[in-house]
Each structure stands twice: as C-alpha cells, then as structure tokens.
Design an enzyme around this catalytic site. Structure first.
Site, short mmCIF file in Angstrom:
data_model
loop_
_atom_site.label_atom_id
_atom_site.label_comp_id
_atom_site.label_asym_id
_atom_site.label_seq_id
_atom_site.Cartn_x
_atom_site.Cartn_y
_atom_site.Cartn_z
N ASN A 9 4.34 113.52 18.85
CA ASN A 9 3.87 114.30 17.69
C ASN A 9 3.69 113.31 16.55
O ASN A 9 4.65 112.89 15.93
CB ASN A 9 4.92 115.36 17.35
CG ASN A 9 4.60 116.08 16.05
OD1 ASN A 9 3.49 115.95 15.52
ND2 ASN A 9 5.56 116.82 15.53
N LYS A 11 2.36 113.75 13.69
CA LYS A 11 2.43 114.31 12.32
C LYS A 11 1.28 113.76 11.48
O LYS A 11 0.17 113.62 11.99
CB LYS A 11 3.81 114.03 11.72
CG LYS A 11 4.93 114.46 12.66
CD LYS A 11 6.29 114.43 12.07
CE LYS A 11 7.31 114.86 13.14
NZ LYS A 11 8.66 115.00 12.62
N HIS A 94 6.20 124.26 14.95
CA HIS A 94 7.08 123.14 14.59
C HIS A 94 7.88 123.50 13.34
O HIS A 94 7.36 124.19 12.45
CB HIS A 94 6.23 121.88 14.33
CG HIS A 94 7.07 120.65 14.21
ND1 HIS A 94 7.75 120.34 13.04
CD2 HIS A 94 7.39 119.69 15.09
CE1 HIS A 94 8.43 119.22 13.24
NE2 HIS A 94 8.23 118.80 14.47
N GLU A 96 8.60 121.93 10.77
CA GLU A 96 7.98 121.54 9.50
C GLU A 96 6.95 122.58 9.08
O GLU A 96 6.81 122.89 7.90
CB GLU A 96 7.36 120.14 9.64
CG GLU A 96 8.45 119.07 9.66
CD GLU A 96 8.06 117.77 10.38
OE1 GLU A 96 6.87 117.56 10.65
OE2 GLU A 96 8.98 116.99 10.66
N GLU A 166 14.11 121.71 19.22
CA GLU A 166 14.23 120.68 18.20
C GLU A 166 15.18 121.13 17.09
O GLU A 166 14.77 121.85 16.17
CB GLU A 166 12.85 120.39 17.59
CG GLU A 166 11.84 119.85 18.58
CD GLU A 166 10.79 118.98 17.89
OE1 GLU A 166 10.54 117.88 18.38
OE2 GLU A 166 10.23 119.42 16.86
N GLY A 172 13.80 113.38 12.62
CA GLY A 172 13.52 112.32 11.65
C GLY A 172 14.76 111.80 10.93
O GLY A 172 14.66 111.09 9.94
N SER A 212 14.72 112.77 16.95
CA SER A 212 15.19 111.38 17.00
C SER A 212 15.33 110.83 18.43
O SER A 212 16.25 110.06 18.72
CB SER A 212 16.50 111.22 16.22
OG SER A 212 16.31 111.57 14.86
P1 PGA Z 1 11.41 112.63 15.39
O1 PGA Z 1 10.48 113.96 15.27
O2 PGA Z 1 11.31 112.17 16.80
O3 PGA Z 1 10.82 111.67 14.41
O4 PGA Z 1 12.80 113.07 15.03
C1 PGA Z 1 10.44 114.89 16.31
C2 PGA Z 1 9.51 116.02 15.95
O5 PGA Z 1 9.46 116.43 14.78
O6 PGA Z 1 8.81 116.56 16.83
#
Ligand code: PGA
Length: 252
Positions: A9, A11, A94, A96, A166, A172, A212
C-alpha cells in the site's frame, strides 16, 4: 491451502518515474502469481502506467473506489473506470480513510459490493485503535466491522475476498503486533465469517496482517495458521524489501 497474498500500500508516496522504476527492478524477481499473489497499490493517477507493466507475477490495485456507478462526486474514482484500466484489486476501508475521510462501515459495505460488480478484488481493512484494545474490546469491535462489511454479500463472493487485519496502533509506528496478537484477531475474523456463513467460506477467505510489517518480522507472522499474507505500507516502498517479503511468503 490458501495462497499467500503480499500487497504494498503505497499511500501518497512515489512519483510516476519512481513507481515505474520500482516495477522494472522487481518484475523479474518475483514468483509467478500461481505461487504467491503480489500486488502494488499506487496513487490512482499512475494506475494505468503500472497496469501496462503488470504481468504474470505482479498485479496492480487501487487504494479507493466510490460506491456509486457515476455522478457528481468530485475527486472520487468509479469502479467501472478501474475495471476498464485493468486494475485487479482495490483496498477498501483502510483505517486512514475511515479516520480522515469519514469512511463508515456502511460505505465500506457498499464499496465492496460495487468492487465485486466490476470484477475488482477487494482487500477489506479492519482493525482497532489502541483505546479499543486497552478496553479489551478488540474482538467485539473487529467482528462488528467484519459483519457490517459483509452485510448482504453472497457466500460465493465472500470466498474470494481478502481481509486485512490492521491494528491502528501498529500502522506506521514500528510497533508490529506480536505474531500471537495478530493471529488471535485474524482467527477471530475467520470465526466471525464462519458464524455468518459456514466453515467452507471461512476457510477460503484470505486474511492478511498489516501494521509495520518488514522483511525481518514477516516470516514469523506468516508462520501463524490464520495469517495468509501482509498488507505493507512503508516497507513496500523499497524494491529489495518488497521482493524479500514476497519471497518469504514463497518459502513458507
Ligand atoms: P505500515 O502501513 O506497513 O507502514 O505500518 C500498513 C498499512 O497502512 O497498510
């Protein structure tokens, strides 16, 4: 046996040039999608550039889709356009987007239905915040997200879905869930699907862990019985690290 699915992903990262270079450098190093599904989800304006380069070992996914066929929805993306572009997957719900763009469980449900109607494979994200986890409400919260996401969706369609568990506190932050914690909730997701449908459906659905994930921790996460892959943000931006993580899945 469920096939592993490793999805990046991206982003709001990478220019068109950077994205194309990434594709050129990984494309010969990934296993065939008969063995592992590898997916990259870039920003939407460059979907076409990457779809042109997708092949037998790498697929392209979008990060969002709208639930309407067409209309006055400034800034949104229709499923029919994604299908026409040749996009294979779409990330839906997601955290976010849920937190910053007001995406509700109802919208997630409608988006899944719309994606399915246009032959896009949904990667449906669920996961709890730290406060929900600390209150001991994770199972209840995530099960409810799953049930609302699946409302009115037929068993045959559910079997082809990918869920991504997640936990928001792991995204992140560098704080990966331990394999035990990740497995516990991935199993809860599968059990929820079993309760809503049946064991056959639950066993067919693929469930990724995300938050992560990196080349160092992916192996132990994939060792868990209910974790069928990973949805990866930061660590998917580097071609070597992406290839390493796909190969970790291949070698399982
Ligand atoms: P990350 O993000 O691997 O940077 O923690 C995962 C995601 O948001 O899908």
């Amino acid at each position: 046996m469920r096939k592993y699915i490793i999805a990046g992903n991206w982003k709001m990262f990478k220019t068109r040039g950077e994205a194309v270079n990434f594709f050129l450098s990984v494309i010969d190093k990934l296993p065939s999608i008969d063995k592992v599904d590898s997916v990259i989800c870039p920003q939407s304006p460059i979907l076409r550039d990457l779809v042109k380069r997708q092949g037998e070992n790498l697929r392209v996914g979008a990060q969002n889709v709208h639930f309407a066929d067409a209309g006055a929805y400034t800034g949104e993306i229709s499923a029919s356009l994604l299908e026409e572009l040749g996009v294979a997957y779409v990330i839906i719900g997601h955290s976010e987007r849920r937190a910053m763009f007001n995406e509700t469980d109802e919208a997630v449900n409608l988006k899944i239905k719309q994606a399915l109607a246009f032959n896009l494979s949904p990667i449906v994200c669920v996961g709890e915040s730290l406060s929900v986890r600390e209150a001991g409400e994770t199972k209840k919260f995530v099960s409810s997200q799953v049930a609302k996401a699946l409302d009115g969706i037929e068993k045959e369609d559910v079997m082809g879905l990918v869920f991504a568990y997640e936990p928001i506190w792991a995204i992140g932050t560098g704080k990966t869930a331990t394999p035990e914690i990740a497995e516990e909730t991935c199993k809860d997701i599968r059990d929820t699907i079993k309760d809503l449908y049946d064991i056959e459906t639950a066993e067919a659905v693929r469930i990724q862990y995300g938050g992560s994930v990196n080349p160092k921790n992916i192996d132990e996460l994939l060792s868990e019985p209910d974790i069928d892959g990973a949805l990866i943000g930061g660590a998917s931006l580097n071609p070597d690290s992406f290839v390493e993580m796909v190969n970790a899945a291949l070698n399982h």
